[in-house]
Design a protein around this motif. Structure first.
Motif, PDB file in Angstrom:
ATOM      1  N   GLU A   1       5.903  -7.685  -4.682  1.00 42.09           N
ATOM      2  CA  GLU A   1       7.028  -8.495  -5.167  1.00 42.09           C
ATOM      3  C   GLU A   1       7.570  -9.350  -4.024  1.00 42.09           C
ATOM      4  O   GLU A   1       7.856  -8.827  -2.950  1.00 42.09           O
ATOM      5  N   TYR A   2       7.683 -10.653  -4.258  1.00 44.98           N
ATOM      6  CA  TYR A   2       8.202 -11.566  -3.229  1.00 44.98           C
ATOM      7  C   TYR A   2       9.667 -11.861  -3.507  1.00 44.98           C
ATOM      8  O   TYR A   2      10.061 -12.075  -4.649  1.00 44.98           O
ATOM      9  N   ARG A   3      10.463 -11.930  -2.445  1.00 45.54           N
ATOM     10  CA  ARG A   3      11.821 -12.458  -2.568  1.00 45.54           C
ATOM     11  C   ARG A   3      12.000 -13.522  -1.479  1.00 45.54           C
ATOM     12  O   ARG A   3      12.027 -13.184  -0.285  1.00 45.54           O
ATOM     13  N   PHE A   4      12.071 -14.781  -1.898  1.00 43.65           N
ATOM     14  CA  PHE A   4      12.249 -15.881  -0.947  1.00 43.65           C
ATOM     15  C   PHE A   4      13.732 -16.109  -0.694  1.00 43.65           C
ATOM     16  O   PHE A   4      14.584 -15.600  -1.415  1.00 43.65           O
ATOM     17  N   GLU A   5      14.020 -16.908   0.329  1.00 48.54           N
ATOM     18  CA  GLU A   5      15.401 -17.197   0.732  1.00 48.54           C
ATOM     19  C   GLU A   5      16.181 -15.878   0.849  1.00 48.54           C
ATOM     20  O   GLU A   5      17.308 -15.758   0.399  1.00 48.54           O
ATOM     21  N   SER A   6      15.512 -14.897   1.405  1.00 50.73           N
ATOM     22  CA  SER A   6      16.066 -13.551   1.552  1.00 50.73           C
ATOM     23  C   SER A   6      16.003 -13.161   3.031  1.00 50.73           C
ATOM     24  O   SER A   6      15.084 -12.454   3.467  1.00 50.73           O
ATOM     25  N   ARG A   7      16.969 -13.641   3.778  1.00 51.79           N
ATOM     26  CA  ARG A   7      16.985 -13.370   5.221  1.00 51.79           C
ATOM     27  C   ARG A   7      17.525 -11.973   5.481  1.00 51.79           C
ATOM     28  O   ARG A   7      18.616 -11.622   4.978  1.00 51.79           O
TER      29      ARG A   7
ATOM     30  N   LEU B   1      10.036  -9.805   1.945  1.00 55.36           N
ATOM     31  CA  LEU B   1      11.284 -10.543   2.120  1.00 55.36           C
ATOM     32  C   LEU B   1      11.037 -11.697   3.076  1.00 55.36           C
ATOM     33  O   LEU B   1      10.593 -11.477   4.205  1.00 55.36           O
ATOM     34  N   GLU B   2      11.308 -12.907   2.629  1.00 52.68           N
ATOM     35  CA  GLU B   2      11.038 -14.088   3.455  1.00 52.68           C
ATOM     36  C   GLU B   2      12.290 -14.958   3.496  1.00 52.68           C
ATOM     37  O   GLU B   2      12.825 -15.321   2.447  1.00 52.68           O
ATOM     38  N   ARG B   3      12.748 -15.288   4.712  1.00 55.18           N
ATOM     39  CA  ARG B   3      13.980 -16.059   4.845  1.00 55.18           C
ATOM     40  C   ARG B   3      13.814 -17.500   4.341  1.00 55.18           C
ATOM     41  O   ARG B   3      14.758 -18.113   3.854  1.00 55.18           O
ATOM     42  N   GLY B   4      12.617 -18.041   4.449  1.00 56.83           N
ATOM     43  CA  GLY B   4      12.374 -19.427   4.023  1.00 56.83           C
ATOM     44  C   GLY B   4      12.008 -19.506   2.548  1.00 56.83           C
ATOM     45  O   GLY B   4      12.140 -18.548   1.791  1.00 56.83           O
ATOM     46  N   LYS B   5      11.520 -20.713   2.170  1.00 54.20           N
ATOM     47  CA  LYS B   5      11.245 -20.974   0.750  1.00 54.20           C
ATOM     48  C   LYS B   5       9.754 -20.860   0.434  1.00 54.20           C
ATOM     49  O   LYS B   5       8.927 -20.731   1.339  1.00 54.20           O
ATOM     50  N   VAL B   6       9.417 -20.948  -0.874  1.00 47.71           N
ATOM     51  CA  VAL B   6       7.996 -20.997  -1.270  1.00 47.71           C
ATOM     52  C   VAL B   6       7.366 -22.210  -0.598  1.00 47.71           C
ATOM     53  O   VAL B   6       8.047 -23.191  -0.297  1.00 47.71           O
ATOM     54  N   VAL B   7       6.047 -22.149  -0.422  1.00 49.21           N
ATOM     55  CA  VAL B   7       5.405 -23.088   0.500  1.00 49.21           C
ATOM     56  C   VAL B   7       5.555 -24.567   0.080  1.00 49.21           C
ATOM     57  O   VAL B   7       5.719 -25.437   0.923  1.00 49.21           O
TER      58      VAL B   7
END
Ligand SMILES: Cc1cc2nc3c(=O)[nH]c(=O)nc-3n(C[C@H](O)[C@H](O)[C@H](O)COP(=O)(O)OP(=O)(O)OC[C@H]3O[C@@H](n4cnc5c(N)ncnc54)[C@H](O)[C@@H]3O)c2cc1C
Length: 539
Positions: A225-231, A125-131
């Motif tokens: 599994e990646y989930r971006f914009e997921s704060r 879970l990543e709060r920011g966006k893809v690089v």
């Protein structure tokens, strides 16, 4: 295979001199040497007129046992140790639950990669966006003074070190050679192979972006599994009366609940809202020391000449770096931090109406200026009493002061070193053009840090001028403020690497206070992945 260490050769040696040195060292003939590869290369520049390269070599020889017998007492001739990484666990075929990794910085990436390699299929879970998207947002601040508070130098795929010099060395104790595993995975992800050899390797920003994408592809190919914009905005903590607190999952900003009994917290040193949430949820957090200061810029050529003398500019040595320390009369330690040879100073805030500096370089390190943080160590009880999160409030005060001193436009306040030492405001800058974008405002930096830090830095700059000729040159430029040197908190963990009071929660990396820099954050990610895997197998 034998490892030969402390093989010294002149800087301008021909390539064949390496094997010849191995032959001479072992007193064997060319026919007895089956192969010779460089394991590590460093340089010794203490005598500028005769800089030497120091090699560690791995050699295959015809009669290894015989040679070892002859050199039994020689500490520089030993069997090559096996430092290949060995996984500590393997997920069962019928995996019942998946671990969560919060944060896709170096710590989260390595935690996720290792969990994926062991078969645990992590959710990241990543709060920011893809690089790539994040790169555009970051440039928005640098080029147009537009800050995206969720996608910037601190937040997004790759974490804080993505827009950096990509220095890959650390002073951590590493008896299991986990740092080598980090470097090996980076090379698989298209880092320059020299990072495995150079004593002080670096990658540079552009390559880091590609590597982060390649690591994502690997993790996904292994079931991650990646989930971006997921704060993550909340923790689901099981706090039944008399029971040990246990994490059962996380809640995202959009209200989504994701269940898991194993959550890695690799959130970096700037996720202040998450620090607050953890504290509010009762996770044990304590204040920890960090450092504050400014960035300084000099011509790179000045540093090259000071460090390498007549060999300045030699491509093997590259752009020179430095490390400086001064114990000031007021008891404060001042030191250089995150030195970026041939690089630029970057805007690194993640919050509105604040200014934060840091540094980065490309792989070539070819920009005209050298930059480094010049920072002063501070401690919670003395400098920011008031509870576990008081360091965050303290950072905010000075970041806001810098925003105002810069003109309230995200320009950074800047001052000539000559003016700073003399205690007068700068009204213009001299020959050294500061690299900070979106720009600087010449001013008086003394309003941007506490008095004790200002006087300690003043004293240190003069002292550094005695160590590197010209370091205190009047036209060198200071830009402020450097406040995000490390985490202001520690999210304490027990011997199983779980939170001291919340089981199933694994605080990790720089934000939790267990790493400082890309390499050590990656190493901590590996340790955390191992701890999560063992805990999952035991539960
Ligand atoms: C400009 C700059 C240059 C640097 N240069 C170097 C260098 O040359 N060499 C070096 O070794 N180190 C360098 N560093 C330091 C290095 O980047 C850090 O030490 C390292 O990135 C820490 O790794 P980490 O994974 O612990 O945290 P981070 O890299 O900070 O990653 C944390 C991630 O978690 C995410 N996150 C936070 N909270 C949440 C949440 N609630 N929900 C979901 N996601 C969340 C963030 O968006 C972020 O992507 C530099 C740092 C900066 C800013």
């Amino acid at each position: 295979m034998l490892r030969l260490t402390e093989i010294k050769l002149p800087l301008d040696h021909p390539p064949e001199a390496i094997a010849q040195a191995a032959l001479a060292r072992l007193k064997i003939t060319p026919k007895e040497l089956l192969s010779c590869t460089v394991f590590r290369r460093a340089h010794d520049a203490r005598k500028k007129a005769s800089i030497v390269l120091i090699y560690s070599l791995d050699v295959e020889v015809k009669d290894e046992a015989g040679i070892l017998k002859r050199y039994v007492k020689d500490v520089n001739v030993k069997p090559t140790p096996d430092i290949d990484y060995k996984p500590v666990a393997k997920a069962p075929a019928n995996l019942k639950s998946r671990p969560i990794v919060i944060g896709a910085g170096p710590c989260g990436l390595f935690a996720a990669l290792l969990l994926a390699q062991m078969g645990f299929k992590p959710i990241i879970l990543e709060r920011g966006k893809v690089v790539r998207e994040r790169t555009k947002d970051t440039w928005g601040l640098w080029r147009k003074s537009i800050l995206n508070t969720e996608s910037n130098v601190q937040y997004g795929e790759g974490g804080a070190g993505t827009f950096s010099d990509g220095k890959l060395y650390s002073q951590i104790k590493d008896p299991r050679h986990l740092g080598r595993k980090v470097l090996t995975e980076f090379v698989k992800a298209e880092a320059p192979p020299e990072i495995l050899i150079e004593a002080h390797p670096h990658i540079g920003t552009f390559r880091l972006v590609k590597m982060v994408e390649n690591m994502r592809a690997t993790i996904e190919s292994l079931g991650g599994e990646y989930r971006f914009e997921s704060r993550v905005t909340d923790l689901d903590v099981d706090t039944h009366a008399n029971a040990t607190r246990h994490v059962r999952g996380v809640v995202l900003a959009d209200g989504t609940h994701i269940a898991s009994d194993h959550v890695v917290l690799a959130i970096g040193h700037s996720s202040r809202d998450t620090f607050q949430m953890l504290h509010d949820r009762g996770v044990y957090v304590e204040a920890k020391p960090f450092s504050i200061g400014f960035r300084i810029e000099h011509p790179q050529s000045l540093i090259d000449v000071a460090r390498f003398g007549p060999s300045a500019g030699n491509p093997i040595l590259g752009a020179a770096d430095y490390k400086l320390v001064h114990h000031a009369k007021n008891g404060r330690d001042v030191y250089s931090f995150c030195m970026c040879p041939g690089g630029t100073v970057v805007a690194a805030t993640s919050e509105e109406n604040r200014v934060v500096t840091n540094g980065m370089s490309q792989y070539s390190r070819a920009e005209r200026n050298a930059n480094a943080g010049i920072v002063v160590g501070i401690t919670p009880e003395v400098d920011y009493p008031g509870g576990p999160l008081a360091g965050v409030d303290f950072q905010r005060i000075w970041e806001s002061a810098a925003f105002i001193a810069g003109g309230s436009t995200y320009a950074a306040p800047a001052q000539r070193v000559g003016d700073f030492i003399a205690g007068r405001a700068s009204t213009s800058l001299g020959d050294i053009i500061p690299s900070y974008k979106p720009g600087v405002t010449p001013t008086d930096l003394s309003s941007c840090l506490p008095d004790y830090a200002i006087s300690a830095i003043r004293e240190a700059l003069t002292a550094f001028g005695r160590q590197i000729k010209g370091y205190d040159m009047p036209d060198a430029v200071l830009t402020g403020v450097e406040t995000r040197t490390s985490s202001p908190i520690r999210i304490k963990r027990d011997e199983s690497l779980q939170s001291l009071n919340t089981k199933g929660l694994f605080p990790a990396g720089e934000g939790a206070g267990y790493a400082g820099g890309i390499l050590s954050a990656g190493v901590d990610g590996i340790k955390i992945a191992e701890a999560v895997a063992l805990s999952m197998l035991a539960s």
